[in-house]
Motif scaffolding. Sequence first.
Motif, PDB file in Angstrom:
ATOM      1  N   THR A  65      41.342   2.874   5.820  1.00 24.81           N
ATOM      2  CA  THR A  65      40.989   3.658   7.002  1.00 24.81           C
ATOM      3  C   THR A  65      40.136   4.851   6.605  1.00 24.81           C
ATOM      4  O   THR A  65      40.483   5.627   5.725  1.00 24.81           O
ATOM      5  CB  THR A  65      42.233   4.071   7.834  1.00 24.81           C
ATOM      6  OG1 THR A  65      41.782   4.694   9.040  1.00 24.81           O
ATOM      7  CG2 THR A  65      43.139   5.042   7.115  1.00 24.81           C
ATOM      8  N   MET A  66      38.983   4.937   7.230  1.00 26.06           N
ATOM      9  CA  MET A  66      38.089   6.064   6.982  1.00 26.06           C
ATOM     10  C   MET A  66      38.243   7.053   8.141  1.00 26.06           C
ATOM     11  O   MET A  66      38.743   6.698   9.199  1.00 26.06           O
ATOM     12  CB  MET A  66      36.650   5.572   6.859  1.00 26.06           C
ATOM     13  CG  MET A  66      36.420   4.669   5.662  1.00 26.06           C
ATOM     14  SD  MET A  66      36.820   5.431   4.058  1.00 26.06           S
ATOM     15  CE  MET A  66      35.471   6.590   3.869  1.00 26.06           C
TER      16      MET A  66
ATOM     17  N   ARG B  28      39.388   8.883  -0.866  1.00 27.38           N
ATOM     18  CA  ARG B  28      38.050   9.393  -1.130  1.00 27.38           C
ATOM     19  C   ARG B  28      37.746  10.493  -0.120  1.00 27.38           C
ATOM     20  O   ARG B  28      38.098  10.384   1.048  1.00 27.38           O
ATOM     21  CB  ARG B  28      37.007   8.278  -0.981  1.00 27.38           C
ATOM     22  CG  ARG B  28      36.992   7.284  -2.132  1.00 27.38           C
ATOM     23  CD  ARG B  28      36.554   7.925  -3.437  1.00 27.38           C
ATOM     24  NE  ARG B  28      36.641   7.028  -4.576  1.00 27.38           N
ATOM     25  CZ  ARG B  28      37.569   7.111  -5.542  1.00 27.38           C
ATOM     26  NH1 ARG B  28      38.520   8.029  -5.494  1.00 27.38           N
ATOM     27  NH2 ARG B  28      37.555   6.273  -6.549  1.00 27.38           N
ATOM     28  N   ILE B  34      38.774  16.212   4.751  1.00 26.63           N
ATOM     29  CA  ILE B  34      38.646  14.946   5.499  1.00 26.63           C
ATOM     30  C   ILE B  34      38.542  13.802   4.488  1.00 26.63           C
ATOM     31  O   ILE B  34      37.580  13.726   3.728  1.00 26.63           O
ATOM     32  CB  ILE B  34      37.429  14.992   6.428  1.00 26.63           C
ATOM     33  CG1 ILE B  34      37.632  16.112   7.450  1.00 26.63           C
ATOM     34  CG2 ILE B  34      37.238  13.660   7.144  1.00 26.63           C
ATOM     35  CD1 ILE B  34      36.442  16.390   8.305  1.00 26.63           C
ATOM     36  N   TYR B  35      39.558  12.955   4.474  1.00 27.35           N
ATOM     37  CA  TYR B  35      39.664  11.906   3.467  1.00 27.35           C
ATOM     38  C   TYR B  35      39.736  10.521   4.086  1.00 27.35           C
ATOM     39  O   TYR B  35      40.259  10.344   5.186  1.00 27.35           O
ATOM     40  CB  TYR B  35      40.918  12.115   2.616  1.00 27.35           C
ATOM     41  CG  TYR B  35      40.794  13.300   1.689  1.00 27.35           C
ATOM     42  CD1 TYR B  35      40.320  13.140   0.391  1.00 27.35           C
ATOM     43  CD2 TYR B  35      41.096  14.584   2.141  1.00 27.35           C
ATOM     44  CE1 TYR B  35      40.166  14.237  -0.451  1.00 27.35           C
ATOM     45  CE2 TYR B  35      40.943  15.687   1.304  1.00 27.35           C
ATOM     46  CZ  TYR B  35      40.478  15.506   0.008  1.00 27.35           C
ATOM     47  OH  TYR B  35      40.317  16.582  -0.818  1.00 27.35           O
ATOM     48  N   GLY B  36      39.206   9.557   3.342  1.00 26.71           N
ATOM     49  CA  GLY B  36      39.414   8.157   3.686  1.00 26.71           C
ATOM     50  C   GLY B  36      40.503   7.604   2.778  1.00 26.71           C
ATOM     51  O   GLY B  36      40.678   8.069   1.650  1.00 26.71           O
TER      52      GLY B  36
END
Lengths: 567, 567
Positions: A65-66, B28, B34-36
């Motif tokens: 999930t991004m 990432r 704000i991460y994926g």
Amino acid sequence: MYFHTLREVPGDGEIPSHRLLLRAGMIRKLASGIYGYMPLGYRVIRKIEQIIREEMDAKGAQELTMPAFQPGELWKQSDRWADFGQEIFRLMDRNGREFCLGPTHEEIFAMLVGGEVKSYRELPLNLYQIQKKYRDEKRPRLGLIDCREFIMKDAYSFDKDWDGLDLTYWEMHDTYSRIFRRCGLDFRVVKADMGMIGGLDSHEFTVLSQHGEDMIACCNSCDFAATLERAVCAAGIWNQDGEERRLLEIYTPNIKTIHALKTFLGVPGDKLLKTLIFKVKDQLVAAVLRGDRELNKVKLANALKVPPHALEFASAEDVKKCTGAETGFAGPVGLRHAKIVADQEVPLMKNAVAGANKTDYHMVHVNYGRDFQADMIVDLRLMEEGDPCPQCGSPVTLARGIAVGQIRQLGTKYSEVFEATYVDENMEEKLMVMGAYGIEVSRTMAAIVEQHHDEDGILWPLSVAPYQVMVTVVNVKDATQMCMGEKIYQALRDSHIDVLLDDRDERGGVKFKDADLIGIPIRITVGKRAGEGIVEFKLRREKGREELAYNGAVFKTLKLLKQAGMK
Amino acid sequence: MYFHTLREVPGDGEIPSHRLLLRAGMIRKLASGIYGYMPLGYRVIRKIEQIIREEMDAKGAQELTMPAFQPGELWKQSDRWADFGQEIFRLMDRNGREFCLGPTHEEIFAMLVGGEVKSYRELPLNLYQIQKKYRDEKRPRLGLIDCREFIMKDAYSFDKDWDGLDLTYWEMHDTYSRIFRRCGLDFRVVKADMGMIGGLDSHEFTVLSQHGEDMIACCNSCDFAATLERAVCAAGIWNQDGEERRLLEIYTPNIKTIHALKTFLGVPGDKLLKTLIFKVKDQLVAAVLRGDRELNKVKLANALKVPPHALEFASAEDVKKCTGAETGFAGPVGLRHAKIVADQEVPLMKNAVAGANKTDYHMVHVNYGRDFQADMIVDLRLMEEGDPCPQCGSPVTLARGIAVGQIRQLGTKYSEVFEATYVDENMEEKLMVMGAYGIEVSRTMAAIVEQHHDEDGILWPLSVAPYQVMVTVVNVKDATQMCMGEKIYQALRDSHIDVLLDDRDERGGVKFKDADLIGIPIRITVGKRAGEGIVEFKLRREKGREELAYNGAVFKTLKLLKQAGMK
């Protein structure tokens, strides 16, 4: 159980799915195009998601999930920040940095994979996510069909070359067909326009429904099927009679529409030329087509290489600038300061009638080539019912539908922008070739209801029903009935079946109405004959009901679910 | 498998969980805070979510999902639109209507349930959702600990009365303890501040970690445990010696800090008065406390009934307005145009030293009552290590931790605003009594890593490991090894175990390093003795390894998982 059915829907229910999902208490509206999914409705969503996961995973796609929150600069890099116009929600953080709420994730995935994957050995790759997405629809409507916040599965594939993409693309084509079949949907796979996402080939999965807002064209003689936006029209041959006659100006006081002109002159529509003037960014564009044809705005936008929402009707002032006349008298002859885009039929017309670019006048005997030239000649018109199929010439049929999925060959469009390259077997650096695959999960839920309901409520297919079985105790004050109801409920639960027990202290009629409305496929009713060990067994889809011993009802339920592959 | 480990983390890894999750390719970063979540990391998230679902469902809580997108007017109704300040992301739709991205959902749920539930028979009710939430953190940091987009489970309960809420509240207290225990966490349940959500009682579930940014205070002699923000200080008795002496002004050139004053006068900190001037909305506030104490801003904010971020240090100009002096010489005596809030210790101090409200001067022999009065006397100071426990008087211990969950008794605060009433057994209309229960899922993932790692990588507990078993084939070009590896992989998969096969064409050392880094609990290595049917069995948490027949390794794996209750 949080369970609130409504007798009527306050003004809102535009189509059956919207009305029934609201009445059954499955969804609730928070704002225009923004819905919450209540416990019953969310169970359906989760079941659709599970079907998607199983089918995607079976093909080696990987879930992640991004963020929904995307930096504006990525969208500027791909040149879509402006293109999406008001369609995306934009916001700023406390430091003034621009973000948007992602309606789609091509940029993010191209950047992610481009930054990490280096070698051909890591390809192909197919990544997917299921999450809430955002789109600032101009007119959110039809309940879950057109939402501003919606639930979406999107996947992005990365292949070494076009052959690889082709394989992945057709594998996803199959996977999507399986997913929608498992959801119990009757759908068509149609050629689709690429839209603002861009790319090369695309298919939509469209659920047939009279309330759908997507029109599709199908041929009954061959396999042609396309969205109306995308359907390529055959260029026929008409009106080629006689020789070109002398151009004449005629007085047509106050005759400003094609309809009025037809009546005034007594001439059929296929003898008229229609000229529509648009403003596209700073340029004026005149679209010219046969008087009885409808303009396909998407085709015009594609010809001009702009997004459809960039086409605006020109103001009276702009019209005057290129025609020298009031609105209603535009024609291609002598038009100035405008790019002329003519439909492919226009050059085939002889001695047509067109606006004279002079208030209250039209011209007759207008001929392409002699009297005017177009800057572009393309297929501009909207296909109509009965038009010849572009593949085989048989008449096509138009149908309404709901697009629930779309697959797209993106090619290298985003790989180029985000430098998504890899090193191949020969140590050469190459661009990855991308595909994108979307399913609108919440819209799929609505589409299922559109195809599965009757006048009393929803008829969920077993595969996505919030519960597969409903056990209704007619009189909860009768201990024998309650005891029997709980026994059946427990027996089914122990077999891992999704079962709901209606033990509310309500009249039987209220319970049966609610059961019909929420559409649980199998219903077991425990009533007066509970004392004899007898219950009533009924399928929501069928009128018939039968009396069975209580363990017979449990057994029959298990058998049905097994047959349906649900156990 | 999308699998990208990193040897080093580019500048970013502030704490072990952040560093290791990035290095292991589990998350990432897309933008600050704000991460994926990559495939491996997302599997952990989904396992934590599943534990939460099982435990919540077991207590009859029902899952649904409400929009992240919330109309601003609801927040104005509850008076939180202004209170949240820059902490929430705000945006406008194309029609200029205000929305925010929900950091929490009290308004939505109170409105929803208030609008639908009418009778006492439908209560109690506990509704929950797991979704992405948004908060515009000033300084997002520590990886998944402080994010701007994060994954949250939030639940809202509705009870008939306070007794009902109490029951639900303590049931959730239990449920949360079970959830975090199942996640393998060592945590403390501590009394917490209500913050901007408001309400009456609250507990935080805090995972002990030296890198946590939440401080908690615990007593080792009794059950006292509280967040530092919330920890109530005992009001001791000091300095009561002697009589009040004459107030004197002394010349203290350029002595602007407590530290400088202590040195200059040779007086201990507990003889000094510290005066801090804040601007709160349009009002000036002077907080007065003992010179060696730290101000607890949350306590001050609570006393003033404003959110903590509303407290700003006053400008030099504002300081001058109320002291008539430069900054550094403020004191409570003769202070004008400012509300004086004194810590509870201040009235107990005799003959203290304070600023004279005159540049380069202080006063000695300042006494409360005689020389000045406060507008409010409250507990203002931050508890310190060794302070007496407010319950039993033993010295308290301070520890760092990560708050992963919070439960709150909201009472009727939101029911009043949104008219969430029901009709009781006696046909009387009453307000529902609410509770709210949150778990930060993504932060929980980070907290697990903080408590479960070593210098080589992560040590996932079996319950949340992305895969439970990793089968490593040392030399994939050796057909015997590959064949054996696949056989074990298949045998475990057939037993529905989450198993990963490392069949990459890499050196053994690289694979072992990666396996340590991503922290799969059970590792089966197929190497040189594959021909004899012998493999190596190792637990990630233990140094030892043993050679086993391949079916012995499979059997031992199954046994271990069964013992852990995972099969």
